[in-house]
Motif scaffolding. Structure first.
Motif, PDB file in Angstrom:
ATOM      1  N   PRO A 139     -55.005  18.172  29.604  1.00  0.00           N
ATOM      2  CA  PRO A 139     -56.112  19.445  29.891  1.00  0.00           C
ATOM      3  C   PRO A 139     -56.166  19.436  31.297  1.00  0.00           C
ATOM      4  CG  PRO A 139     -56.833  17.970  28.176  1.00  0.00           C
ATOM      5  CD  PRO A 139     -55.620  17.290  28.412  1.00  0.00           C
ATOM      6  N   ASN A 140     -56.505  18.234  31.970  1.00  0.00           N
ATOM      7  CA  ASN A 140     -57.161  18.447  33.312  1.00  0.00           C
ATOM      8  C   ASN A 140     -55.988  18.191  34.527  1.00  0.00           C
ATOM      9  OD1 ASN A 140     -59.608  18.543  32.536  1.00  0.00           O
ATOM     10  ND2 ASN A 140     -60.044  16.280  32.253  1.00  0.00           N
ATOM     11  N   GLN A 141     -56.189  18.571  35.681  1.00  0.00           N
ATOM     12  CA  GLN A 141     -55.070  18.478  36.733  1.00  0.00           C
ATOM     13  C   GLN A 141     -55.036  17.193  37.357  1.00  0.00           C
ATOM     14  OE1 GLN A 141     -55.054  21.646  39.747  1.00  0.00           O
ATOM     15  NE2 GLN A 141     -53.423  20.656  40.651  1.00  0.00           N
ATOM     16  N   ARG A 142     -55.994  16.550  37.317  1.00  0.00           N
ATOM     17  CA  ARG A 142     -56.232  15.160  37.854  1.00  0.00           C
ATOM     18  C   ARG A 142     -56.816  14.103  37.183  1.00  0.00           C
ATOM     19  NH1 ARG A 142     -54.544  15.023  42.878  1.00  0.00           N
ATOM     20  NH2 ARG A 142     -54.259  16.860  44.127  1.00  0.00           N
ATOM     21  N   ILE A 143     -56.533  13.214  37.072  1.00  0.00           N
ATOM     22  CA  ILE A 143     -57.084  11.844  36.339  1.00  0.00           C
ATOM     23  C   ILE A 143     -57.617  11.104  37.765  1.00  0.00           C
ATOM     24  CG2 ILE A 143     -56.940  10.114  34.986  1.00  0.00           C
ATOM     25  CD1 ILE A 143     -54.701  11.258  33.465  1.00  0.00           C
ATOM     26  N   GLY A 144     -58.829  11.130  37.950  1.00  0.00           N
ATOM     27  CA  GLY A 144     -59.179  10.359  39.312  1.00  0.00           C
ATOM     28  C   GLY A 144     -58.397  11.156  40.560  1.00  0.00           C
ATOM     29  N   THR A 145     -57.678  10.636  41.128  1.00  0.00           N
ATOM     30  CA  THR A 145     -57.030  11.392  42.501  1.00  0.00           C
ATOM     31  C   THR A 145     -55.548  11.440  41.806  1.00  0.00           C
ATOM     32  OG1 THR A 145     -56.280   9.316  43.353  1.00  0.00           O
ATOM     33  CG2 THR A 145     -58.569  10.294  44.260  1.00  0.00           C
ATOM     34  N   TYR A 146     -55.172  11.234  40.863  1.00  0.00           N
ATOM     35  CA  TYR A 146     -53.767  11.236  40.435  1.00  0.00           C
ATOM     36  C   TYR A 146     -53.504  12.765  39.817  1.00  0.00           C
ATOM     37  CZ  TYR A 146     -49.111   9.881  38.285  1.00  0.00           C
ATOM     38  OH  TYR A 146     -48.139   9.858  37.881  1.00  0.00           O
ATOM     39  N   ASP A 147     -52.479  13.441  40.138  1.00  0.00           N
ATOM     40  CA  ASP A 147     -52.124  14.781  39.997  1.00  0.00           C
ATOM     41  C   ASP A 147     -51.276  14.502  38.572  1.00  0.00           C
ATOM     42  OD1 ASP A 147     -51.174  16.979  39.305  1.00  0.00           O
ATOM     43  OD2 ASP A 147     -50.455  17.615  41.624  1.00  0.00           O
ATOM     44  N   THR A 148     -51.810  15.141  37.471  1.00  0.00           N
ATOM     45  CA  THR A 148     -51.092  14.799  36.174  1.00  0.00           C
ATOM     46  C   THR A 148     -49.794  15.597  36.106  1.00  0.00           C
ATOM     47  OG1 THR A 148     -52.534  16.596  35.365  1.00  0.00           O
ATOM     48  CG2 THR A 148     -53.286  14.537  34.936  1.00  0.00           C
ATOM     49  N   GLU A 149     -49.425  16.145  37.171  1.00  0.00           N
ATOM     50  CA  GLU A 149     -48.161  17.024  36.982  1.00  0.00           C
ATOM     51  C   GLU A 149     -47.100  15.836  37.265  1.00  0.00           C
ATOM     52  OE1 GLU A 149     -47.859  20.004  39.588  1.00  0.00           O
ATOM     53  OE2 GLU A 149     -48.438  21.685  38.444  1.00  0.00           O
ATOM     54  N   LEU A 150     -47.589  14.693  37.901  1.00  0.00           N
ATOM     55  CA  LEU A 150     -46.613  13.799  38.456  1.00  0.00           C
ATOM     56  C   LEU A 150     -46.120  12.776  37.088  1.00  0.00           C
ATOM     57  CD1 LEU A 150     -48.111  12.853  41.821  1.00  0.00           C
ATOM     58  CD2 LEU A 150     -46.413  14.474  41.155  1.00  0.00           C
ATOM     59  N   VAL A 151     -46.798  12.705  36.048  1.00  0.00           N
ATOM     60  CA  VAL A 151     -46.412  12.088  34.760  1.00  0.00           C
ATOM     61  C   VAL A 151     -45.053  12.483  34.353  1.00  0.00           C
ATOM     62  CG1 VAL A 151     -46.787  11.678  32.514  1.00  0.00           C
ATOM     63  CG2 VAL A 151     -48.736  11.814  34.133  1.00  0.00           C
ATOM     64  N   LYS A 152     -44.756  13.782  34.365  1.00  0.00           N
ATOM     65  CA  LYS A 152     -43.202  14.142  33.821  1.00  0.00           C
ATOM     66  C   LYS A 152     -42.321  13.933  34.896  1.00  0.00           C
ATOM     67  CE  LYS A 152     -40.809  18.270  32.463  1.00  0.00           C
ATOM     68  NZ  LYS A 152     -41.016  19.822  32.279  1.00  0.00           N
ATOM     69  N   GLU A 153     -42.983  14.059  36.298  1.00  0.00           N
ATOM     70  CA  GLU A 153     -41.795  13.882  37.320  1.00  0.00           C
ATOM     71  C   GLU A 153     -41.464  12.313  37.408  1.00  0.00           C
ATOM     72  OE1 GLU A 153     -40.429  16.093  39.403  1.00  0.00           O
ATOM     73  OE2 GLU A 153     -41.629  17.390  38.029  1.00  0.00           O
ATOM     74  N   PHE A 154     -42.142  11.411  36.967  1.00  0.00           N
ATOM     75  CA  PHE A 154     -42.092   9.914  36.898  1.00  0.00           C
ATOM     76  C   PHE A 154     -41.180   9.567  35.734  1.00  0.00           C
ATOM     77  CE2 PHE A 154     -43.032   5.769  35.151  1.00  0.00           C
ATOM     78  CZ  PHE A 154     -43.146   4.969  36.203  1.00  0.00           C
ATOM     79  N   PHE A 155     -41.361  10.052  34.595  1.00  0.00           N
ATOM     80  CA  PHE A 155     -40.457   9.781  33.488  1.00  0.00           C
ATOM     81  C   PHE A 155     -38.959  10.574  33.842  1.00  0.00           C
ATOM     82  CE2 PHE A 155     -44.260   8.970  30.938  1.00  0.00           C
ATOM     83  CZ  PHE A 155     -43.992   7.715  30.570  1.00  0.00           C
ATOM     84  N   ALA A 156     -39.011  11.730  34.255  1.00  0.00           N
ATOM     85  CA  ALA A 156     -37.947  12.127  34.538  1.00  0.00           C
ATOM     86  C   ALA A 156     -36.982  11.155  35.503  1.00  0.00           C
ATOM     87  CB  ALA A 156     -37.892  13.621  35.205  1.00  0.00           C
ATOM     88  N   ALA A 157     -37.613  10.855  36.494  1.00  0.00           N
ATOM     89  CA  ALA A 157     -36.943   9.860  37.602  1.00  0.00           C
ATOM     90  C   ALA A 157     -36.330   8.607  36.779  1.00  0.00           C
ATOM     91  CB  ALA A 157     -37.860   9.266  38.508  1.00  0.00           C
ATOM     92  N   ILE A 158     -37.099   8.179  35.972  1.00  0.00           N
ATOM     93  CA  ILE A 158     -36.743   6.743  35.209  1.00  0.00           C
ATOM     94  C   ILE A 158     -35.606   7.216  34.221  1.00  0.00           C
ATOM     95  CG2 ILE A 158     -37.185   5.424  33.103  1.00  0.00           C
ATOM     96  CD1 ILE A 158     -40.032   5.092  34.339  1.00  0.00           C
ATOM     97  N   VAL A 159     -35.707   8.312  33.561  1.00  0.00           N
ATOM     98  CA  VAL A 159     -34.431   8.906  32.670  1.00  0.00           C
ATOM     99  C   VAL A 159     -33.345   9.189  33.463  1.00  0.00           C
ATOM    100  CG1 VAL A 159     -33.653  10.933  31.311  1.00  0.00           C
ATOM    101  CG2 VAL A 159     -35.831  10.035  30.849  1.00  0.00           C
ATOM    102  N   ASN A 160     -33.300   9.941  34.606  1.00  0.00           N
ATOM    103  CA  ASN A 160     -32.153  10.095  35.307  1.00  0.00           C
ATOM    104  C   ASN A 160     -31.451   8.842  35.791  1.00  0.00           C
ATOM    105  OD1 ASN A 160     -32.374  12.805  34.896  1.00  0.00           O
ATOM    106  ND2 ASN A 160     -33.560  13.084  36.521  1.00  0.00           N
TER     107      ASN A 160
END
Length: 212
Positions: A139-160
């Motif tokens: 729901p939220n764009q940020r958790i604290g200072t962390y941009d939640t869009e980066l969750v997908k980017e993190f897992f995509a990097a691990i997968v690739n």
């Protein structure tokens, strides 16, 4: 009574794998060092400069029973994107190095993790074919200072970079922190299952093709 001497039979689980690895990755944007031991006890040393990411790496170590050391210096003055992605890339490379040719591992992992109202399912396969299906509605764009869009980017990097197939599916949830943390916990437990040694498979590669 006549006795027959039978040759000794080696135990079924005769896998001898180096299940620890380290990777250093340096770019003009980041300097990342990752070390891990798949047969650890869940200890974590994470210093990425991104507090929420450090917290999620601790979930991977603790619930995956992986000893994990992640040290990163990045251009956080710009934003967290490069460091977040490069940590994922380096962690994926380290996982790939630790599992090697995948001999003897269970290969598949699956877990559904609850965290209060949130419920997230993760299914993964060390298939040798990178693929990410990502279905989190945060729901939220940020958790604290962390941009939640980066969750997908993190897992995509691990997968690739680990060459795994990964499905992340949100079943329930309304709190952003709970949803993301449940996803990381489910990933950790699925990973723990997938890299576990299958005693019936011994040193064979877990594929009918004979290679992954």
């Amino acid at each position: 009574m006549e006795t027959i001497d039978r040759p000794s039979v080696p135990p079924v689980n005769s896998v001898s794998l180096l299940r620890a690895a380290s990777v250093k990755r340096t770019t003009l944007e980041t300097d990342v060092n990752v070390s891990l031991n798949l047969d650890g006890s869940g200890t974590c040393k994470a210093a990425t400069g991104i507090p929420f990411l450090d917290h999620m790496l601790d979930q991977i170590a603790s619930h995956g029973l992986i000893d994990l050391d992640v040290q990163a210096i990045g251009d956080l003055a710009i934003d967290d994107h490069h460091t977040n992605e490069d940590v994922g890339i380096t962690l994926g490379q380290t996982l790939a190095k630790a599992v090697g040719d995948r001999s003897g591992i269970s290969r598949f992992g699956h877990f559904i993790a609850p965290l209060d109202e949130a419920l997230v399912e993760v299914v993964l396969d060390f298939s040798g074919r990178p693929h990410l299906s990502y279905n989190l509605q945060i729901p939220n764009q940020r958790i604290g200072t962390y941009d939640t869009e980066l969750v997908k980017e993190f897992f995509a990097a691990i997968v690739n970079h680990s060459q795994m197939t990964l499905h992340i599916r949100q079943l329930q949830g309304g709190n952003s922190h709970h949803i993301v943390e449940a996803a990381f916990k489910a990933f950790a437990r699925a990973l723990r299952m997938a890299v576990a040694i299958d005693p019936r498979r011994a040193s064979r590669i877990p594929s009918s093709k004979g290679v992954l």
